[in-house]
Design a protein around this motif. Structure first.
Motif, PDB file in Angstrom:
ATOM      1  N   THR A 162      78.219  40.384   5.234  1.00 35.12           N
ATOM      2  CA  THR A 162      78.311  40.300   6.688  1.00 35.12           C
ATOM      3  C   THR A 162      76.977  40.620   7.337  1.00 35.12           C
ATOM      4  O   THR A 162      76.322  41.600   6.973  1.00 35.12           O
ATOM      5  CB  THR A 162      79.369  41.277   7.177  1.00 35.12           C
ATOM      6  OG1 THR A 162      80.477  41.186   6.307  1.00 35.12           O
ATOM      7  CG2 THR A 162      79.776  40.969   8.567  1.00 35.12           C
ATOM      8  N   CYS A 218      81.041  31.405  20.395  1.00 36.82           N
ATOM      9  CA  CYS A 218      80.503  32.520  19.631  1.00 36.82           C
ATOM     10  C   CYS A 218      80.383  32.149  18.150  1.00 36.82           C
ATOM     11  O   CYS A 218      79.390  32.477  17.496  1.00 36.82           O
ATOM     12  CB  CYS A 218      81.393  33.748  19.777  1.00 36.82           C
ATOM     13  SG  CYS A 218      81.389  34.362  21.459  1.00 36.82           S
ATOM     14  N   THR A 272      74.615  40.824  13.203  1.00 38.79           N
ATOM     15  CA  THR A 272      75.261  40.466  14.473  1.00 38.79           C
ATOM     16  C   THR A 272      76.707  40.920  14.471  1.00 38.79           C
ATOM     17  O   THR A 272      77.212  41.465  15.441  1.00 38.79           O
ATOM     18  CB  THR A 272      75.219  38.934  14.656  1.00 38.79           C
ATOM     19  OG1 THR A 272      74.050  38.444  14.045  1.00 38.79           O
ATOM     20  CG2 THR A 272      75.272  38.573  16.111  1.00 38.79           C
ATOM     21  N   TYR A 273      77.335  40.685  13.350  1.00 36.71           N
ATOM     22  CA  TYR A 273      78.745  41.035  13.247  1.00 36.71           C
ATOM     23  C   TYR A 273      78.929  42.532  13.422  1.00 36.71           C
ATOM     24  O   TYR A 273      79.785  42.999  14.170  1.00 36.71           O
ATOM     25  CB  TYR A 273      79.279  40.581  11.889  1.00 36.71           C
ATOM     26  CG  TYR A 273      80.726  40.918  11.674  1.00 36.71           C
ATOM     27  CD1 TYR A 273      81.717  40.126  12.239  1.00 36.71           C
ATOM     28  CD2 TYR A 273      81.101  42.021  10.915  1.00 36.71           C
ATOM     29  CE1 TYR A 273      83.045  40.438  12.055  1.00 36.71           C
ATOM     30  CE2 TYR A 273      82.422  42.334  10.721  1.00 36.71           C
ATOM     31  CZ  TYR A 273      83.400  41.539  11.298  1.00 36.71           C
ATOM     32  OH  TYR A 273      84.729  41.846  11.106  1.00 36.71           O
ATOM     33  N   TRP A 274      78.114  43.305  12.723  1.00 33.55           N
ATOM     34  CA  TRP A 274      78.277  44.769  12.798  1.00 33.55           C
ATOM     35  C   TRP A 274      77.978  45.268  14.196  1.00 33.55           C
ATOM     36  O   TRP A 274      78.639  46.174  14.697  1.00 33.55           O
ATOM     37  CB  TRP A 274      77.394  45.478  11.771  1.00 33.55           C
ATOM     38  CG  TRP A 274      77.919  45.283  10.391  1.00 33.55           C
ATOM     39  CD1 TRP A 274      77.307  44.690   9.344  1.00 33.55           C
ATOM     40  CD2 TRP A 274      79.213  45.696   9.920  1.00 33.55           C
ATOM     41  NE1 TRP A 274      78.109  44.677   8.244  1.00 33.55           N
ATOM     42  CE2 TRP A 274      79.303  45.284   8.571  1.00 33.55           C
ATOM     43  CE3 TRP A 274      80.311  46.330  10.498  1.00 33.55           C
ATOM     44  CZ2 TRP A 274      80.443  45.516   7.792  1.00 33.55           C
ATOM     45  CZ3 TRP A 274      81.432  46.563   9.723  1.00 33.55           C
ATOM     46  CH2 TRP A 274      81.494  46.152   8.382  1.00 33.55           C
ATOM     47  N   SER A 277      88.967  38.119  11.303  1.00 28.25           N
ATOM     48  CA  SER A 277      88.145  36.999  10.862  1.00 28.25           C
ATOM     49  C   SER A 277      87.503  37.275   9.508  1.00 28.25           C
ATOM     50  O   SER A 277      86.989  36.362   8.869  1.00 28.25           O
ATOM     51  CB  SER A 277      87.062  36.705  11.902  1.00 28.25           C
ATOM     52  OG  SER A 277      86.096  37.728  11.863  1.00 28.25           O
ATOM     53  N   LYS A 278      87.514  38.536   9.088  1.00 23.17           N
ATOM     54  CA  LYS A 278      86.962  38.820   7.759  1.00 23.17           C
ATOM     55  C   LYS A 278      87.983  38.552   6.666  1.00 23.17           C
ATOM     56  O   LYS A 278      87.635  38.389   5.507  1.00 23.17           O
ATOM     57  CB  LYS A 278      86.520  40.293   7.696  1.00 23.17           C
ATOM     58  CG  LYS A 278      85.202  40.592   8.365  1.00 23.17           C
ATOM     59  CD  LYS A 278      84.029  40.024   7.594  1.00 23.17           C
ATOM     60  CE  LYS A 278      83.355  38.942   8.397  1.00 23.17           C
ATOM     61  NZ  LYS A 278      82.237  38.286   7.714  1.00 23.17           N
ATOM     62  N   GLY A 289      78.036  32.830  14.780  1.00 24.96           N
ATOM     63  CA  GLY A 289      78.716  32.882  13.492  1.00 24.96           C
ATOM     64  C   GLY A 289      78.145  31.912  12.481  1.00 24.96           C
ATOM     65  O   GLY A 289      78.547  31.917  11.325  1.00 24.96           O
ATOM     66  N   LEU A 331      87.837  40.263  15.416  1.00 26.94           N
ATOM     67  CA  LEU A 331      86.686  40.286  14.503  1.00 26.94           C
ATOM     68  C   LEU A 331      87.115  40.786  13.125  1.00 26.94           C
ATOM     69  O   LEU A 331      86.700  40.240  12.099  1.00 26.94           O
ATOM     70  CB  LEU A 331      85.585  41.187  15.067  1.00 26.94           C
ATOM     71  CG  LEU A 331      84.791  40.592  16.238  1.00 26.94           C
ATOM     72  CD1 LEU A 331      83.888  41.630  16.854  1.00 26.94           C
ATOM     73  CD2 LEU A 331      83.979  39.401  15.759  1.00 26.94           C
ATOM     74  N   ALA A 385      78.397  43.629  16.933  1.00 23.60           N
ATOM     75  CA  ALA A 385      79.556  43.291  17.766  1.00 23.60           C
ATOM     76  C   ALA A 385      80.701  44.248  17.496  1.00 23.60           C
ATOM     77  O   ALA A 385      81.357  44.736  18.425  1.00 23.60           O
ATOM     78  CB  ALA A 385      79.997  41.861  17.490  1.00 23.60           C
ATOM     79  N   MET A 386      80.925  44.531  16.218  1.00 20.15           N
ATOM     80  CA  MET A 386      82.001  45.457  15.864  1.00 20.15           C
ATOM     81  C   MET A 386      81.769  46.809  16.526  1.00 20.15           C
ATOM     82  O   MET A 386      82.696  47.420  17.071  1.00 20.15           O
ATOM     83  CB  MET A 386      82.065  45.641  14.349  1.00 20.15           C
ATOM     84  CG  MET A 386      82.696  44.498  13.610  1.00 20.15           C
ATOM     85  SD  MET A 386      84.430  44.322  13.997  1.00 20.15           S
ATOM     86  CE  MET A 386      85.152  45.339  12.735  1.00 20.15           C
TER      87      MET A 386
END
Lengths: 247, 472, 459, 173
Positions: B31, B275, B34-36, B437-438, B280, B434, B38-39
């Motif tokens: 991952t 997004c 960006t993902y982290w 989505s994982k 993504g 989010l 956002a999380m």
């Protein structure tokens, strides 16, 4: 001539259901004779009618009467739906009907919650003998148009004219009888009162003020519709019901 | 229409095997930052929301007025996130190929339903029982013997059951339509993903019987989700808003409530797509095609927003009954005029005057920006309905006139707790999305592969045309 | 599955122009019969004009009866054309092609029938009403009251009529060129030549024709929605009639209109198969597709029906409850109600669930006839019982029996629409020729292994 | 010098495309030759140029006109005859909006249809080179040029594989 707000007060307690108002209205306003078949067809024209309701179970049955005429609403539902402005609120607080303009869509009749707008299904006819009794001050309505109670606008006009000639005011005491609509004059029990609600000294204003108080009897018909009627009803004083309520 | 050859989502990957490999790789890749980030952001908002909720909880349930914003947020999530799966369902029934890359992203929003179900629980305490003889869907009337046969907690019971049904249907739909993808993950991944996928799709082998089962079930579950959503909107909008305002009778309102959710659901999905595409790394899959199609849909739904609103409004405005005037005063022209105007402008005027330009519809940024406008507008719309409805005095008091609102209450501005809850609930919904989505690939792998079968570019005399096959 | 139409362009011309270039045997007789029915109705109208509205069964409080029901019914039918033509065009549904023209023409004629059904004839003084709808009587300085729904009505209906007539005309231009090239008489060639304005079929003309189809569809759709909404507001804005005063009326009327309209189009399709033998072009697939559409439309309509009904009793107000009691439990309305609910929903929809029924012309014809019987009654049951139980003043509750005059005039509108369609079919093709030809060009198939999936070319 | 036209009729789409190529190679400009079909083919099927049109402007202009007319009509009539009905405001926005809306849509649609006819270059008073067989499935290619280039055009079309060639229509300049 802005300023007046003609209105009526109906004291339901006094009504005995004699129908004198209906007959007076018929002859004053050139309304064709309602025969039995007209009632059966539900096409009778009665600018003022006395509705009769039965109350209670036999043997304790009571007849209740309520005279209903055009309520001359402040926010009349019948007015805005007319496509040709045949009906509108004039500046004397009357809901007026212009026969010339009317094309007979009958929309106003549908939107009138009081059922007081009448349609001329036929050309009006009178027996030969009655031809000379027609009121010259009132139009004979042709077929295909709507008509309804005018609060005898012809009498209001005539009284105003007479009064102004005499240098007086139409609402003065002396003109009362000539100003009052035919139904008011004909009523034997003084059920109906006519006058100017905008004139604080008039009889109807005084009655309205008195009866609108907390324990007063004043109400308007189908109040929840918000039509703001110009006719105020006074509740029946029901001795019997009160007796029952108090044991 | 203008030729759209270059406009379709660029498909560099030509064979199903390539698509399969690529998408599964993307799904299992380490991952990114960006993902982290956002999380972290949405997680923080979520925490803020919980703080706000605890602050509100300290006020207790006795005063309904303070819970107005909470109810509005609940309705907002119901209107947006829970409606988003429909955008996958409707084109699937209409056999639109363009939906294929985004159907998973849409269905994944049904996970947020669980979150909204939790949000719903406090409202059960906020809403008074039927004993106050107010109007209700369930015809409870203590005075009338014909109408007193239902439990006094009917709205609470049936709305909860319906909402649970909606969430369960959403999860079922998500699971059934993800079976082939889960099987693919099961076969190719390692670690926790593999274990989970194996547990969720133990015996998917792709036999034609299984495929038929899949087509059949997704169809039925989709239709059922749609019906349940309408039903939930019906229950919530009537018993949790309309019945609280004395004299407010608007037969269209439940349907308007549901129709607004279609618009807001489309907007939600458009933002999600944006997004996924921008951050993504799914640029190869989600293209102009999807934005264009959804943009058109959103435009049509924005016009419907106006139509539904006006259909109610003109009847109440023209009718002029005092009870109707009071209801209009309460929610539109009175103290909540600014909120209503915001909703009107953002939900209708902005989409109308921008989306009539095809170049704008057929772009990435255009529909995205309008979708943002619509979502903000929807929030205002829900606020101007629920906050005044909850602030009407006398709900729960059986001695208050129930047929007409005698006095329009003053407007309530959000306090700190309300603001925390609004951002917190939205943040929480995104946070959960989010997370989900994982677990599942955000792009539907099997639908993407299937599309390659039905969508062929062919030469036609001097041009190359797109040929779309439609299975019966 | 779309079966392939295997016809050359020349055969398509011959097939579809059979009614224009030749005269089918039954045509003259049928038109004469319809003309007779129409003239009878016109005679009835003349009688009413002479005697007055008294010859109808109307009374107080039921001031609107058969005429208004019929008006709303025809407005409803008119929503078919645009539903089929515009929505299916915008969603690129291939099966729309043979149906569009007939649906649009049905729109035009049913709109004229609607105008004939009420606004002009049902009023008390039609000669003055004519002045009000057509160039207004400005001379006396009295302007129309734009606050009245009866002014919104003509505005909407006239807009819709103009729009759908132009819509038909634009799509007719290439087909009129075909007739110009085929017609034998000198005069016919001349007239069709003028009508198609010298159409030659250049890429530019074709491109504009295609763009026009989409653009006009997009523009007509909002008008389509507004027309029936406005018609519904004739009723819904009334506070004098409790049964009408409901906010749901606009969408409820629209979906009802689509229900009856699409059914009417199905009837016309079946008639085209039977009368002109166009079964090579109108395949069972088309009936299948429209049958599926009808299931969705009918069910949505039924949902709105339930909601409307539900909110009527939700208020628990006396007139509403009295109205529902009259509408559902009292004779004779109970029979009408049962017929309505069965014919409009419970008979046709379960039948349409079967593929065999959907693919059978006869079944589709009779089920859709049943829908329209039901939908006519639906309008009647909305309007008349509501008026009969207007308000809590039960002294004035009424009943209504239509007179023979009204029935004749209602029949005349049906004859008028059928006659109009037949006359149109004598002059122009009822199935768009170029659309069918285009459909053959863009049709393709995709091979997946051994399966062949029908496909279409998209630009 | 007067312009003359020649028309070649084809049956095969690919042949038409080749014929158009040959015409181009022979030095005819795109304004001199024209394609006539009885069916709308997908754009560019014959390698022809994409027609440019400005149809999308028409409905906007029409809508603006309709809007203004509607606005003037609704405000004007109410101000000219200000009768109060049912306590409704003289310039009540909801009813005005309905009439204005219909006016706007009517304007947009009428202008669109005028626009379609105008942009299609119709009505065409002089037909030029044409053959009724075009509406029967044949594809026509016309060349309109000076009289002395007619022979060459005819040759090119024949060599490209035209099934039938007709000529002799005069196009007034």
């Amino acid at each position: 001539m802005a300023g007046e707000n003609w209105g009526m007060i109906v004291d339901v307690d006094k009504c005995i259901g004699c129908q004198a108002c209906v007959v007076a209205c018929q002859s004053e306003n050139n309304i064709p004779i309602n025969e039995e078949k007209h009632f059966n067809e539900r096409r009778a024209i009665e600018w003022i009618r006395v509705e009769r309701y039965w109350e209670g179970e036999f043997p304790d049955v009571k007849a209740r009467f309520i005279p209903i005429m055009c309520q001359h609403c402040g926010d009349a539902p019948c007015e805005p739906v007319c496509p040709v402005f045949a009906t509108y609120r004039n500046d004397e607080g009357l809901n007026v009907q212009i026969y010339n303009r009317c094309i007979g869509t009958r929309f106003c009749s549908n939107n009138c919650p009081y059922h007081v707008r009448f349609f001329n299904f036929w050309e009006p006819e009178w027996p030969e003998s009655l031809h000379n009794q027609l009121n010259p001050d009132v139009t004979v309505r042709s077929r295909g148009i709507m008509e309804k109670c005018t609060f005898c606008i012809q009498r209001i006009r005539r009284t105003k004219r007479t009064a102004s000639r005499a240098g007086a005011d139409a609402t003065d005491e002396e003109f009362e009888r000539s100003l009052d609509p035919a139904c008011v004059n004909a009523c034997p029990t003084e059920t109906l009162y006519f006058g100017d609600f905008n004139d604080p000294e008039s009889k109807v204003s005084a009655m309205k003020e008195k009866e609108s108080k907390r324990d007063g009897r004043a109400y308007t018909m189908l109040e929840n519709l918000g039509t703001n009627p110009g006719v105020i009803y006074l509740k029946k004083i029901d001795k019997h019901a009160e007796d029952v309520a108090h044991g | 229409m203008a030729s759209g050859n270059g406009a379709h989502g660029a498909l560099a990957l030509a064979t199903p095997a390539q698509v399969n490999r690529d998408l599964l790789e993307r799904h299992q890749r380490r991952t990114g930052d960006t993902y982290w980030r956002a999380m972290a952001l949405f997680g923080a908002l979520f925490v803020l929301g919980i703080i706000g909720f605890l602050m509100r909880l300290s006020d207790g349930f006795s005063d309904k007025a303070v819970w107005g914003y909470y109810a509005a947020v609940f309705a907002f999530i119901l209107t947006t996130a829970q409606a988003a799966p429909l955008v996958a369902i409707a084109p699937r029934i209409a056999k639109g190929h363009w939906r294929r890359p985004i159907s998973r992203a849409a269905e994944l929003w049904s996970v947020v339903g669980l979150f909204n179900l939790l949000l719903f629980i406090p409202l059960l305490w906020v809403l008074p029982s039927l004993e106050d003889t107010r109007r209700t869907l369930w015809f409870f009337d203590a005075q009338d013997p014909n109408f007193s046969q239902v439990p006094i907690f009917s709205p609470h019971i049936w709305a909860t059951l319906a909402l649970v049904g909606l969430v369960v249907t959403g999860f079922m739909l998500l699971w059934v339509s993800a079976l082939p993808d889960l099987a693919a993950v099961r076969d190719s991944a390692s670690g926790w993903r593999q274990r989970w996928a194996a547990r969720l799709a133990p015996n998917w082998q792709g036999t034609s019987q299984q495929w038929n089962f899949l087509y059949h079930r997704t169809g039925i579950l989709g239709a059922f989700y749609f019906i349940m959503l309408i039903f939930v909107h019906f229950l919530i909008s009537v018993d949790f808003a309309m019945a609280l305002v004395p004299g407010w009778i608007d037969a269209l309102f439940p349907i308007t409530h549901a129709a607004n959710s279609l618009q807001a659901g489309t907007a939600t999905l458009l933002l999600t797509m944006f997004c996924l595409r921008q951050f993504g790394g799914y640029k190869d899959y989600i293209g102009l095609d999807q934005f264009w199609a959804l943009g058109k849909l959103m435009f049509a739904l924005s016009l419907l927003w106006f139509w539904f609103w006006f259909s109610s409004f003109i009847v109440l405005w023209y009718g002029k009954k005092p009870s109707e005037q009071a209801a209009l005063q309460l929610m539109m022209v009175g103290p909540y005029l600014p909120a209503f105007m915001a909703a009107f402008v953002l939900n209708f005027l902005v989409p109308l005057f921008t989306m009539i330009w095809n170049p704008l519809r057929k772009s990435i940024w255009g529909p995205t920006l309008i979708a943002t406008s619509i979502l903000i507008g929807t929030l205002f719309d829900r606020i101007r309905i629920y906050v005044p409805a909850y602030s009407v005095p006398g709900i729960g008091n059986r001695f208050v006139e129930k047929h007409e609102l005698s006095e329009v209450p003053k407007s309530i501005l959000p306090d700190m707790a309300d603001i925390f809850m609004i951002v917190g609930a939205i943040g929480g919904a995104i946070f959960i999305y989010l997370l989900a989505s994982k677990v599942l690939p955000v792009i539907n792998v099997w639908e993407q592969k299937e599309m390659l079968l039905y969508r062929v570019h062919k030469p036609f005399h001097r041009i190359e045309v797109l040929v779309l096959g439609k299975r019966d | 599955m779309q079966e392939h139409i295997q016809l050359t362009p020349k055969e398509i011309n011959q097939e579809l122009l059979s009614g224009v270039l030749g005269t089918p045997k039954w045509w003259l007789g049928l038109v004469a019969f319809l003309l007779l029915v129409f003239l009878t109705g016109a005679g009835a109208f003349g009688y009413m004009l002479n005697k007055g509205v008294g010859v109808t069964g109307l009374n107080r409080p039921i001031m609107w009866g058969f005429f208004m029901t019929n008006f709303v019914f025809w407005i409803g039918i008119s929503h078919a054309g645009i539903m089929i033509s515009a929505i299916l065009r915008l969603t690129q549904a291939e099966w729309r092609r043979p149906v569009t023209r007939a649906a649009e023409v049905l729109t035009v004629f049913s709109l004229t029938a609607a105008l004939m059904a009420a606004p002009l004839v049902h009023v008390g003084r039609p000669w003055r009403a004519a002045l009000w709808v057509f160039p207004y009587d400005f001379g006396r300085g009295v302007w129309p009251n734009i606050r009245s729904p009866f002014i919104w009505d003509p505005a909407a209906v006239m807009t819709y009529l103009t729009a759908s007539t132009l819509f038909v005309f634009v799509a007719l231009i290439p087909d009129m060129a075909v007739i110009r090239d085929r017609a034998t008489g000198k005069w016919a060639r001349q007239i069709y030549g003028y009508l198609c304005m010298g159409w030659r079929g250049t890429p530019r003309q074709w491109k504009l024709q295609t763009v026009a189809g989409i653009l006009l569809s997009a523009l007509v759709l909002p008008v389509f929605v507004s027309v029936h909404s406005i018609v519904s507001w004739d009723f819904a804005i009334n506070i004098g009639v409790d049964g009408w005063h409901s906010t749901i009326f606009a969408p409820y009327f629209i979906i009802g209109a689509i229900h009856s309209g699409v059914s009417a189009v199905t009837m016309v399709m079946a008639l085209m198969v039977w009368l002109w033998k166009w079964d090579k072009i109108l395949r069972p697939d088309h009936f299948d597709a429209i049958g599926r559409l009808l299931i969705i439309v009918a069910t949505t309509w039924f949902f709105f029906f339930i909601v409307e009904f539900f909110f009527a009793i939700y208020t628990k107000e006396a007139p509403e409850l009295a109205l529902r009691e009259l509408q559902i439990f009292t004779r004779p309305y109970v029979f009408l109600f049962l017929i309505f609910i069965i014919t409009a929903y419970f008979l046709p929809v379960p039948l349409w669930m079967f593929k065999k029924v959907r693919r059978n012309v006869k079944w589709m014809f009779w089920t859709t006839v049943s829908v329209n019987v039901g939908m006519w009654l639906e309008r009647f049951l909305i309007f008349v019982p509501s008026l009969a139980r207007k308000t809590p003043l039960e002294f004035n509750w009424g009943t209504y029996h239509p007179s023979i005059i009204e029935m004749l005039m209602v029949a005349a509108t049906f004859a008028w629409v059928a006659m109009g369609m037949l006359l149109f079919s004598k002059v122009f093709p009822l199935i768009p020729i170029f659309d069918i030809k285009e459909g053959m060009i863009v049709r393709d198939e995709v091979k997946i292994g051994r399966a062949i999936v029908p496909a279409s070319i998209r630009e | 010098m007067a312009l003359r036209s020649v028309l070649g009729l084809f049956t095969d789409e690919n042949v038409v495309a080749d014929a158009m190529d040959s015409l181009r190679a022979a030095g005819y400009t795109s304004s001199e030759y024209e394609l006539l079909t009885g069916v709308p083919y997908p754009e560019g099927t014959f390698g022809e140029e994409e027609p440019v049109h400005k149809l999308y402007r028409w409905p906007l202009v029409g809508a603006a006109c309709g809007f203004i007319v509607g606005l003037v009509l609704t405000t004007g009539t109410q101000l000219a005859y200000p009768l109060v009905t049912g306590g409704k405001p003289i310039l009540g926005i909801p009813p005005m909006a309905i009439i204005i809306y219909e006016g706007t849509m009517l304007g947009a649609i009428v202008f669109t249809v005028i626009g379609i006819i105008f942009e299609s270059r119709l009505p065409r008073l002089f037909m030029g080179a044409y053959d009724p067989r075009i509406t029967e499935g044949y594809i026509g290619v016309t060349v309109t040029a000076e009289e002395d280039r007619m022979g060459q055009a005819e040759r090119v079309l024949r060599e490209a594989g035209a099934e039938d060639i007709t000529r002799g229509w005069e196009t007034p300049r």
